[in-house]
Every structure is written in structure tokens, then in C-alpha cells.
Design a protein around this motif. Sequence first.
Motif, PDB file in Angstrom:
ATOM      1  N   ILE A 169      20.042 -31.053 -35.203  1.00  0.00           N
ATOM      2  CA  ILE A 169      20.263 -32.462 -35.312  1.00  0.00           C
ATOM      3  C   ILE A 169      19.319 -33.461 -35.054  1.00  0.00           C
ATOM      4  O   ILE A 169      19.130 -34.386 -35.855  1.00  0.00           O
ATOM      5  CB  ILE A 169      21.697 -32.977 -34.516  1.00  0.00           C
ATOM      6  N   CYS A 170      18.419 -33.095 -33.992  1.00  0.00           N
ATOM      7  CA  CYS A 170      17.283 -33.802 -33.703  1.00  0.00           C
ATOM      8  C   CYS A 170      16.279 -34.009 -34.461  1.00  0.00           C
ATOM      9  O   CYS A 170      15.646 -35.023 -34.741  1.00  0.00           O
ATOM     10  CB  CYS A 170      16.874 -33.313 -32.254  1.00  0.00           C
ATOM     11  N   TYR A 171      15.929 -32.772 -35.077  1.00  0.00           N
ATOM     12  CA  TYR A 171      14.807 -32.661 -36.312  1.00  0.00           C
ATOM     13  C   TYR A 171      15.367 -33.570 -37.403  1.00  0.00           C
ATOM     14  O   TYR A 171      14.525 -34.169 -38.072  1.00  0.00           O
ATOM     15  CB  TYR A 171      14.468 -31.354 -36.790  1.00  0.00           C
ATOM     16  N   CYS A 172      16.673 -33.425 -37.895  1.00  0.00           N
ATOM     17  CA  CYS A 172      17.037 -34.080 -38.886  1.00  0.00           C
ATOM     18  C   CYS A 172      17.112 -35.678 -38.808  1.00  0.00           C
ATOM     19  O   CYS A 172      16.706 -36.429 -39.684  1.00  0.00           O
ATOM     20  CB  CYS A 172      18.545 -33.834 -39.254  1.00  0.00           C
ATOM     21  N   LEU A 173      17.453 -36.152 -37.576  1.00  0.00           N
ATOM     22  CA  LEU A 173      17.415 -37.507 -37.273  1.00  0.00           C
ATOM     23  C   LEU A 173      15.790 -38.015 -37.435  1.00  0.00           C
ATOM     24  O   LEU A 173      15.581 -39.308 -37.644  1.00  0.00           O
ATOM     25  CB  LEU A 173      17.814 -37.738 -35.675  1.00  0.00           C
TER      26      LEU A 173
END
Length: 301
Positions: A110-114
Amino acid sequence: MLQSPRMLLVNLVIKIITLIITGPCGIILNSSIVAVHLRHWKKGVSLGDCDQIILIKGFTNVLLQCFLTFSGTINGFQLYEHFDNNYFLVAYIVFFLSSFWFWLTAWLGICYCLRLVNISHQFFFVLKQRVSSGIIQLLFGTAVILGMIIFPGFWTFDIKAKQNTSIPLSIDYFIFKGDSKCLSFNAAIGFCLPTLLNSLCIGLSLTSLLRHVQRVKKNNSQSWSGKMKTHARACVTIFLLMALNLFFFATVIIFAILQFSSGTLLDTFFWTIIMACPSGQAIILFFGNSKLRSGSLKTCF
């Protein structure tokens, strides 16, 4: 199929060797990940949201490897009768750490995606702010909720010993019984849901990277920035972590459902895979993060 005393001894030796190798390797590799990030934090370097997740992931893997080694020792030497139902405290901790392990991979995705995906919607912007500023609170909340969901199901478990008449040495083997509904619900929350979230994040991240590649080709540019290379490597890392998680989950399910007798080749094979998974996670993180590799070398030497 009858298991000869020689085959039983061979399988026991394999399990002992596996414990000797995977225990120290998993603990050392994941402790190195923790040491690198603590070393940076001690120097006053601010850890980003992804670095914080990897730090907690390394610490979680150290604990998981310790409990897997302890549980593996009980399994390898068939010591269940000495623990009775108290063994399920160990099983609960292993199940909890494994579920938290899945959710840490999901939060990392999720963090990489954001970071990678640019969406102008207000909800996406607020989510990005909340995650980056409160990742520790989110992880703590995840751990608490998982613990509350998983713990009640383990009160339904029971261990029953049966005589294994197919083995000449008359070794007892143990059947684990529990509420299938509770197990299914725990598996859905602890394993399936984070995997779905991770798959969605990987899909969005790859779509964003492909769009960037198309823009580069459209502009006849040969540049492939270091930042985009880092993002591409991060996507591969998250995908490999998710694949390892799924492999681990499938192995545990097969191992639990089929209830192999101790001393069989299949029992030893699936058991060995489970023992080695925390080490596999550490190896993937090292190969996917050049800073982690260089930091580990500096920490060790």
C-alpha cells in the motif's frame, strides 16, 4: 505405506539438520535487517513509512523464526503429549505472527502504491497523508485487531493422540481438531484479505509504471530514471513477498488438512518449507533493497 525404521531415522535427521540451518539463518538474516534500520535511527536518520514497516517486518520474522523453531522441535520429536493443549499457545503465536506477516506485506504494498500512483481524488490524497504520518499507529492497530480476532478460535482446538499402526516402531501421531468456521474466518482475515489488498496495490503500481514506459517511448526518450528503477524493483520485491506468503499459506493448509503421520517423506517436505519461509522473506528484502544490503555490510564489518 509402511515406514521402515531406517526411513524414520532419515526423516528425523533431515528435520534436525533443517532446524540447525533455518533457525540461525532466519534469526541472523532478519536481525541484520533490524540492526541496519536501528543503526540509521540511532544516527538520527528519519525512517520513512516503508523503512518502518521493513524494520517491524524484520523483528516479526525473528520472533516467528524462534517460535517456528520451537514448534518444529516439538513436531520433529513428537513432544505434543508433554504440552497437552498448552501447545496451542505456541500455535496461536505462530498463527498470529504469520497473519501479521501477511498484513505487513500488504501495508508495504500500500505504501509503495501510494508513492507511485498519482490519483487526484481527495480520498486518495487524505489516505496518503494518513498512512505516511501514522504508519506505526496503523500497524499497532492491525496487530491488536488480529489478536482479538484470532485468539477466540484457538479455544476450540484439541489434540488427540492415535497409535500409528502402519509404523513398525508403533510411534504415536497426533490429530488436531478445531472449529472449521473459526479457522476459515481467521484465515480469511489473516491471509486472504491482505493478499487481495496486495494484489490490488501491485496491479495499480504496475499500471502506473507501464504508463511511464509509454510516455518515455512516446517522447522518444531513452531515459529510465533511477527513481523509476527503484519503484520497479520495489514492485518486484512486493510481488515476490506476496508469492512467498501464498506459498507459505498453501503449504500450511496442505500440511494441516492432510495431517501427515510423523516420519513420512511428505510430512518432512512440507515441514521444511514452513521452517525456511522467514529466511526467504529476509533474502527477498535484501535482494530488493540495495541500501539494506550495503547497510548490512557496514553493520557487520
